[in-house]
Design a protein around this motif. Structure first.
Motif, PDB file in Angstrom:
ATOM      1  N   LYS A 293       0.848  -1.184   0.000  1.00 30.07           N
ATOM      2  CA  LYS A 293       0.000   0.000   0.000  1.00 30.07           C
ATOM      3  C   LYS A 293       0.888   1.241   0.000  1.00 30.07           C
TER       4      LYS A 293
ATOM      5  N   THR B   9      -1.346   4.341  -3.896  1.00 33.67           N
ATOM      6  CA  THR B   9      -0.684   3.243  -4.600  1.00 33.67           C
ATOM      7  C   THR B   9      -0.790   3.506  -6.099  1.00 33.67           C
TER       8      THR B   9
ATOM      9  N   GLU C  80       2.824   2.138  -2.468  1.00 39.12           N
ATOM     10  CA  GLU C  80       4.011   1.935  -3.312  1.00 39.12           C
ATOM     11  C   GLU C  80       3.761   2.482  -4.712  1.00 39.12           C
TER      12      GLU C  80
END
Length: 266
Positions: free
Chosen positions: A34, A191, A36
């Motif tokens: 999460k 994300t 990223e």
């Protein structure tokens, strides 16, 4: 589930052709944390945009699956915002009105003033505070793409999907908007998955760069961890001591195609 917030499992896409089935993506496996930011890179025809279309719900999955925040992706939805190479704006509406179309749909129970504040905030963040009342037809390509970025963030999506978002822009505009994207993303930490052909863009944006082998039957060939603190600017990237090492690793893989370095664990 934060370490497996977005999960691709044996993702495969096959198209019917006059010569028989053609498998474009063959067993794409990836787990994303999460918050990223991942860049997908590879040669034309390696299935990058196909993967993006499947997670956006715009293309059917042949086999395998995609799970976002504990739920399987089985169609398009407002929890995923997409920024395409050419922003799809209504030319007769203003920049503000184009953003409000999405905000009104996603936040129907919020007050009108609250929704307007969201649209104005993100338009200001991408540098369009002075132009939000101009019609989309009056905006340059770079300004239109700023509207597209503002609209995507304004939806507060679980997943931001970017498909060559700066591919149609000149170099100076592209560099400027890359940094605008980084600045807004650093505030939201949504994300994100970005498809790109640009090695420097991949390194500027991503926590990890996922390199795909040449198609057909493309899959993940190598994953590069980019250990450079966020938020990044083009200047800070160029001055980082590992920049040329990262860049060489990406270029070596792309030049080798299928013969690239072995894949690291996802």
């Amino acid at each position: 589930m934060e370490d497996r917030y977005l999960e691709f499992t044996r993702l495969t896409k096959t198209f019917a052709t006059p010569k028989g089935p053609l498998t474009v993506v063959d067993g794409f496996d990836l787990k994303m944390r999460k918050g990223e930011f991942v860049s997908l890179i590879g040669h034309s025809g390696c299935g990058k945009s196909t993967v993006l279309s499947m997670v956006a719900g715009l293309a059917d999955v042949t086999s395998g699956g995609i799970v976002l925040d504990g739920r399987e992706v089985d169609g398009a939805g407002p929890d995923r915002a997409v920024v395409f190479q050419a922003p799809s704006l209504f030319p007769w509406l203003t920049a503000f009105e184009n953003v409000m179309l999405g905000v009104d749909r996603v936040f129907p129970h919020a007050g009108k003033g609250e929704r307007a504040d969201v649209a104005r905030y993100y338009l200001a963040r991408v540098g369009l505070g002075h132009a939000m009342d101009r019609k989309a037809s009056e905006l340059s390509n770079g300004m239109k793409q700023r509207v597209g970025i503002a609209r995507a963030f304004a939806l507060s999506p679980k997943l931001l999907l970017l498909d060559e978002p700066f591919g149609m822009l000149d170099s100076l505009t592209r560099w400027e908007l890359q940094e605008v994207l980084m600045e807004v993303w650093a505030r939201t930490k949504v994300t994100a998955v970005c498809v790109t052909h640009d090695v420097d863009e991949a390194l500027l944006l991503a926590d990890r760069v996922v390199m795909m082998t040449n198609g057909p039957n493309a899959k993940i060939g190598h994953i590069l961890e980019v250990d450079i603190p966020h938020p990044r600017t083009r200047q800070s990237l160029l001055e980082h001591p590992r920049y040329y090492e990262y860049r060489a690793e990406l270029l070596n893989f792309l030049e080798g195609g299928h013969a690239g370095a072995p894949k690291k664990a996802a």
